[in-house]
Structures are given as structure tokens and as C-alpha cells.
Design an enzyme around this catalytic site. Structure first.
Site, mmCIF file in Angstrom:
data_model
loop_
_atom_site.group_PDB
_atom_site.id
_atom_site.type_symbol
_atom_site.label_atom_id
_atom_site.label_comp_id
_atom_site.label_asym_id
_atom_site.label_seq_id
_atom_site.Cartn_x
_atom_site.Cartn_y
_atom_site.Cartn_z
ATOM 1 N N THR A 10 0.817 -1.220 0.000
ATOM 2 C CA THR A 10 0.000 0.000 0.000
ATOM 3 C C THR A 10 0.855 1.276 0.000
ATOM 4 O O THR A 10 0.323 2.367 -0.180
ATOM 5 C CB THR A 10 -0.937 0.044 1.232
ATOM 6 O OG1 THR A 10 -0.128 -0.041 2.408
ATOM 7 C CG2 THR A 10 -1.933 -1.102 1.221
ATOM 8 N N GLN A 12 4.139 3.855 -1.327
ATOM 9 C CA GLN A 12 4.537 4.278 -2.679
ATOM 10 C C GLN A 12 5.475 3.262 -3.341
ATOM 11 O O GLN A 12 5.337 2.971 -4.532
ATOM 12 C CB GLN A 12 5.183 5.677 -2.678
ATOM 13 C CG GLN A 12 6.512 5.744 -1.964
ATOM 14 C CD GLN A 12 7.330 7.005 -2.240
ATOM 15 O OE1 GLN A 12 6.891 7.902 -2.947
ATOM 16 N NE2 GLN A 12 8.525 7.058 -1.682
ATOM 17 N N ASP A 56 0.357 -10.118 8.354
ATOM 18 C CA ASP A 56 0.882 -9.025 9.164
ATOM 19 C C ASP A 56 2.322 -9.373 9.529
ATOM 20 O O ASP A 56 2.614 -10.523 9.881
ATOM 21 C CB ASP A 56 0.017 -8.911 10.436
ATOM 22 C CG ASP A 56 0.284 -7.635 11.206
ATOM 23 O OD1 ASP A 56 -0.691 -6.925 11.496
ATOM 24 O OD2 ASP A 56 1.448 -7.357 11.538
ATOM 25 N N LEU A 78 9.066 -4.618 2.031
ATOM 26 C CA LEU A 78 8.986 -3.151 2.079
ATOM 27 C C LEU A 78 8.099 -2.675 3.229
ATOM 28 O O LEU A 78 8.008 -1.476 3.485
ATOM 29 C CB LEU A 78 8.414 -2.604 0.755
ATOM 30 C CG LEU A 78 8.970 -3.185 -0.542
ATOM 31 C CD1 LEU A 78 8.342 -2.476 -1.737
ATOM 32 C CD2 LEU A 78 10.479 -3.049 -0.598
ATOM 33 N N ALA A 80 6.662 -1.578 6.704
ATOM 34 C CA ALA A 80 7.253 -0.986 7.914
ATOM 35 C C ALA A 80 6.326 0.099 8.450
ATOM 36 O O ALA A 80 5.510 0.639 7.708
ATOM 37 C CB ALA A 80 8.610 -0.356 7.601
ATOM 38 N N SER A 127 17.461 1.592 5.217
ATOM 39 C CA SER A 127 17.200 3.026 5.077
ATOM 40 C C SER A 127 18.413 3.878 5.442
ATOM 41 O O SER A 127 19.185 3.533 6.339
ATOM 42 C CB SER A 127 16.039 3.374 6.016
ATOM 43 O OG SER A 127 15.996 4.754 6.251
ATOM 44 N N GLU A 129 18.233 6.364 7.132
ATOM 45 C CA GLU A 129 18.061 6.806 8.524
ATOM 46 C C GLU A 129 18.986 6.032 9.451
ATOM 47 O O GLU A 129 19.246 6.455 10.573
ATOM 48 C CB GLU A 129 16.603 6.633 8.979
ATOM 49 C CG GLU A 129 15.617 7.590 8.345
ATOM 50 C CD GLU A 129 15.795 9.047 8.770
ATOM 51 O OE1 GLU A 129 16.086 9.299 9.954
ATOM 52 O OE2 GLU A 129 15.657 9.931 7.913
ATOM 53 N N TYR A 151 12.863 4.552 14.784
ATOM 54 C CA TYR A 151 12.727 3.983 13.433
ATOM 55 C C TYR A 151 14.088 3.548 12.899
ATOM 56 O O TYR A 151 14.251 2.441 12.385
ATOM 57 C CB TYR A 151 12.097 5.034 12.500
ATOM 58 C CG TYR A 151 12.135 4.654 11.041
ATOM 59 C CD1 TYR A 151 11.205 3.764 10.512
ATOM 60 C CD2 TYR A 151 13.104 5.192 10.192
ATOM 61 C CE1 TYR A 151 11.253 3.410 9.163
ATOM 62 C CE2 TYR A 151 13.152 4.844 8.850
ATOM 63 C CZ TYR A 151 12.221 3.959 8.342
ATOM 64 O OH TYR A 151 12.283 3.610 7.012
ATOM 65 N N LYS A 155 15.424 -0.214 11.906
ATOM 66 C CA LYS A 155 15.944 -0.533 10.562
ATOM 67 C C LYS A 155 17.339 -1.161 10.645
ATOM 68 O O LYS A 155 17.684 -2.031 9.850
ATOM 69 C CB LYS A 155 15.971 0.721 9.681
ATOM 70 C CG LYS A 155 14.609 1.087 9.092
ATOM 71 C CD LYS A 155 14.212 0.122 7.974
ATOM 72 C CE LYS A 155 12.874 0.472 7.354
ATOM 73 N NZ LYS A 155 12.401 -0.540 6.386
ATOM 74 N N HIS A 181 13.314 8.711 -0.875
ATOM 75 C CA HIS A 181 12.809 8.683 -2.249
ATOM 76 C C HIS A 181 11.328 9.018 -2.197
ATOM 77 O O HIS A 181 10.600 8.568 -1.338
ATOM 78 C CB HIS A 181 13.098 7.356 -2.936
ATOM 79 C CG HIS A 181 12.857 6.163 -2.081
ATOM 80 N ND1 HIS A 181 13.679 5.828 -1.037
ATOM 81 C CD2 HIS A 181 11.883 5.242 -2.111
ATOM 82 C CE1 HIS A 181 13.216 4.741 -0.457
ATOM 83 N NE2 HIS A 181 12.111 4.364 -1.082
HETATM 84 P P1 GDP Z 1 12.534 11.286 6.925
HETATM 85 O O1 GDP Z 1 13.879 11.600 6.349
HETATM 86 O O2 GDP Z 1 12.127 9.872 6.712
HETATM 87 O O3 GDP Z 1 12.396 11.705 8.339
HETATM 88 O O4 GDP Z 1 11.511 12.148 6.015
HETATM 89 P P2 GDP Z 1 10.581 13.414 6.286
HETATM 90 O O5 GDP Z 1 10.108 13.817 4.938
HETATM 91 O O6 GDP Z 1 9.532 13.132 7.314
HETATM 92 O O7 GDP Z 1 11.558 14.529 6.902
HETATM 93 C C1 GDP Z 1 12.649 15.023 6.210
HETATM 94 C C2 GDP Z 1 13.256 16.203 6.973
HETATM 95 O O8 GDP Z 1 12.398 17.323 6.877
HETATM 96 C C3 GDP Z 1 13.484 15.977 8.478
HETATM 97 O O9 GDP Z 1 14.802 16.376 8.790
HETATM 98 C C4 GDP Z 1 12.502 16.907 9.143
HETATM 99 O O10 GDP Z 1 12.966 17.435 10.395
HETATM 100 C C5 GDP Z 1 12.388 18.020 8.113
HETATM 101 N N1 GDP Z 1 11.147 18.796 8.241
HETATM 102 C C6 GDP Z 1 11.061 20.131 8.394
HETATM 103 N N2 GDP Z 1 9.776 20.498 8.494
HETATM 104 C C7 GDP Z 1 9.038 19.377 8.392
HETATM 105 C C8 GDP Z 1 7.633 19.118 8.431
HETATM 106 O O11 GDP Z 1 6.825 20.010 8.595
HETATM 107 N N3 GDP Z 1 7.232 17.798 8.287
HETATM 108 C C9 GDP Z 1 8.152 16.781 8.106
HETATM 109 N N4 GDP Z 1 7.711 15.519 7.943
HETATM 110 N N5 GDP Z 1 9.471 17.016 8.078
HETATM 111 C C10 GDP Z 1 9.903 18.279 8.224
#
Ligand code: GDP
Length: 328
Positions: A10, A12, A56, A78, A80, A127, A129, A151, A155, A181
């Protein structure tokens, strides 16, 4: 006809990967979770030929049943709990699904494969991360892991367990360390989609501003459609290995805002963007930037969509979607 089993259908990546494998003539199976899954209809609409199995990642016997019924040649794990910010508030469920779920899937594959451990090829979605408080710039397959969120820790567990099953049982198990991505199918909780959607709504006069967290964070963002090709390529190799998949370019959240607003003709967004500590994180990963030289050399893989093209694609999609939703 080769067959594949996907968890996380489900999301992307699951959707793009299922489309890719279907176009290559695979018999595609997927595990879907829960009763009345709200994404079930989307999967059935986009992928009518994919055969769905209920299961699950926290329930080993359901995974074993899915393996028995799908009889896959390739398994792509994939699935998680994948939103980093959420993982501090729900560290245990994140660990159960994102971490222990990998062990369950590896066990299901191992038990199904029986005397021939390499009968099934396994892909683990690891990841960037995991690099967290980065110990080298750029990061490659041998960079020390230093996760900065529950998280990321989960991972890391899945990554090492995949390597351990490969080394202990001779399984063809590969781990793809994918940097961020994105795509028009990205969930709106992630920053790229949050921005593309808000920019489209601001342009259409449906919203006045956007409230963000840390604008100085940097990420190496690629297009999800390019990245699922790398997953498939990893499983076509004679030897299972681990690969970093990235663009090698990094951009800040500010640059993301620049690109998205510029796409709709807004050069100065300073009055349109507010900041709120609510969107800040207890710990932030540093400078994520990947070195995917190994993937270039061994898989012949390179990203095709640039950062600017990716942002433009996402904003365009949200403009269309928001117009329809608002009846414009
Ligand atoms: P991640 O790399 O899996 O954590 O992907 P995200 O898209 O959730 O976040 C990417 C980065 O964007 C992180 O460093 C966040 O701190 C930063 N960020 C800044 N403002 C925002 C926000 O409003 N929402 C999210 N999701 N991330 C934010």
C-alpha cells in the site's frame, strides 16, 4: 513466469515495484494487513492483477501461509511503520513491525525454502536513517551506522538480521540502503509531499500558508520509481549483497521550498512559511548524502529523475488533484 511476493504494497514503493514487476511479466503477490484496510481499494484499482494475501509482519504464521500460497521466487520486504517523527511516540510498535517484522519475514522465507536456502531471493528495505549522526560524508555500504530515532534503530536491526541470515544460512538476501525517495504517491506526512500539496493549494487560493519544522535539515532525495528498479536489479545478481541507493546530491528543506514555490511562479515565500516546534524532532539526522558508486558499477543503476524534475512532478500532480477536490 517468475513470481514475487511484496510486503508494504500500500506504500509508494510497493505500488511502483508491483507495476514494474507486472510489466516484466511476473506473477505478483502481496501481503495486505488488517480488516477493511483503507488502502485496499487503491491497490485493487491500480493493480488489478496482483494477488492479495492477508497477513501481518508481526504474525509469523500469516507470513508462512502467504509464502506457501504465493510460492514466490523473489520476496521484497517493504512493509514498515515508516514515519520517523511518529517513531518516538510509538517506539514499541515501530520496533515490532519495522525491526522484528524483518526477522519474521526472514524466518518465513527460510522455513519455506527448506533444504535449498537460495531457492527464494530476498530484498530488505533498509534506510539511510540508519546513518543518523553520520560518521562519514558521503555515506556508503561500510559507513558505521548511528541511528538517531527508534525507526532508525529498528531498521538497523533488520539490516543486520538480513546479513546474518545470508551468512548463517546461505540465503540470497540483499539489503538496499535507500536514501529518501519521493513521488506523487508519497504520504502527506513526509516533508516533500507536505510541501508540494501546500504549494499547490496556496497557488490555487485554497490555503494561506504552510507551517514547517526545521528548514535547515538536508536530505538526498530521489524518485521512488527509479529506486524500485534498483531493488529488482539487486535480486538479479548471482551474489546477494548490500547496496546504497542515492542521488549523491543533498538539498535543504529551504531549497525544497524554493523549488516548489518557483514552480508555481512564487519567488519570495518568506511570508507564506511559518515555523512551529511541533514539527521539530527530538534528534535530527545530520547531512545525509549517499555514495552509490557500488550500485553504479555492479548493478549499472543510476537515478534518472533530477531533484528539480521530482519537485515539479509532485507539485503538478497536487495542482491537478487539488483542483479536482475543490471542484475548480
Ligand atoms: P525522513 O527523512 O524519513 O524523516 O523524512 P521526512 O520527509 O519526514 O523529513 C525530512 C526532513 O524534513 C526531516 O529532517 C525533518 O525534520 C524536516 N522537516 C522540516 N519540516 C518538516 C515538516 O513540517 N514535516 C516533516 N515531515 N518534516 C519536516
Amino acid at each position: 513466469m517468475p513470481s514475487a511476493l511484496i510486503t508494504g504494497i500500500t506504500g509508494q514503493d510497493g505500488l511502483y515495484l508491483a507495476e514494474l514487476l507486472t510489466s516484466k511479466g511476473y506473477d505478483v503477490h502481496a501481503i495486505i494487513r488488517g480488516q477493511n484496510n483503507p488502502k485496499l481499494e487503491l491497490v485493487q484499482r491500480l493493480l488489478p492483477d496482483v494477488r492479495l494475501h492477508t497477513g501481518d509482519l508481526t504474525d509469523l504464521s500469516s507470513l508462512m501461509r502467504a509464502m506457501r500460497d504465493a510460492k514466490p521466487d523473489e520476496v521484497y520486504n517493504l512493509g514498515a511503520v515508516s514515519f520517523v517523527a511518529y517513531s518516538w511516540e510509538n517506539a514499541q510498535v515501530t520496533s515490532d513491525v519495522t525491526g522484528l517484522g524483518v526477522l519474521n519475514m526472514l524466518e518465513a522465507v527460510r522455513l519455506y525454502a527448506g533444504d535449498d536456502p537460495s531457492k527464494v531471493r530476498y530484498y530488505q528495505a533498509s534506510s539511510s536513517e540508519m546513518f543518523g549522526k553520520v560518521q562519514a560524508v558521503p555515506q556508503n555500504e561500510s559507513t558505521l551506522l548511528w541511528p538517531r530515532s527508534p525507526y532508525g534503530v529498528a531498521k538497523v536491526y533488520g539490516h543486520y538480521m538480513t546479513i546474518n541470515y545470508r551468512e548463517s544460512y546461505g540465503m540470497h538476501a540483499s539489503s538496499g540502503i535507500l536514501f529518501n525517495h519521493e513521488s506523487p504517491r508519497r504520504g502527506p506526512e513526509f516533508v516533500t509531499r507536505k510541501v508540494s500539496r501546500a504549494v499547490a493549494r496556496i497557488k490555487l487560493g485554497l490555503q494561506e500558508s504552510i507551517t514547517m519544522g526545521n528548514l535547515d535539515a538536508k536530505r538526498d532525495w530521489g524518485f521512488a520509481g527509479d529506486y524500485v528498479e534498483a531493488m529488482w536489479l539487486m535480486l538479479q545478481q548471482d551474489e546477494a549483497e548490500d547496496y546504497v541507493i542515492s542521488t549523491g546530491e543533498t538539498h535543504s528543506i529551504r531549497e525544497l521550498l524554493d523549488a516548489a514555490f518557483a514552480h508555481v511562479g512564487i519567488e519570495d515565500w518568506s511570508d507564506l512559511v511559518l515555523q512551529d516546534p511541533r514539527f521539530m524532532r527530538p534528534a535530527e539526522v545530520d547531512l545525509l548524502i549517499g555514495d552509490s558508486a557500488k550500485a553504479h558499477e555492479k548493478l549499472g543503476w543510476k537515478p534518472k529523475v533530477s531533484f528539480e524534475e521530482l519537485v515539479a512532478m509532485m507539485v503538478e500532480n497536487d495542482l491537478t488533484e487539488q483542483k479536482v477536490l475543490a471542484g475548480l
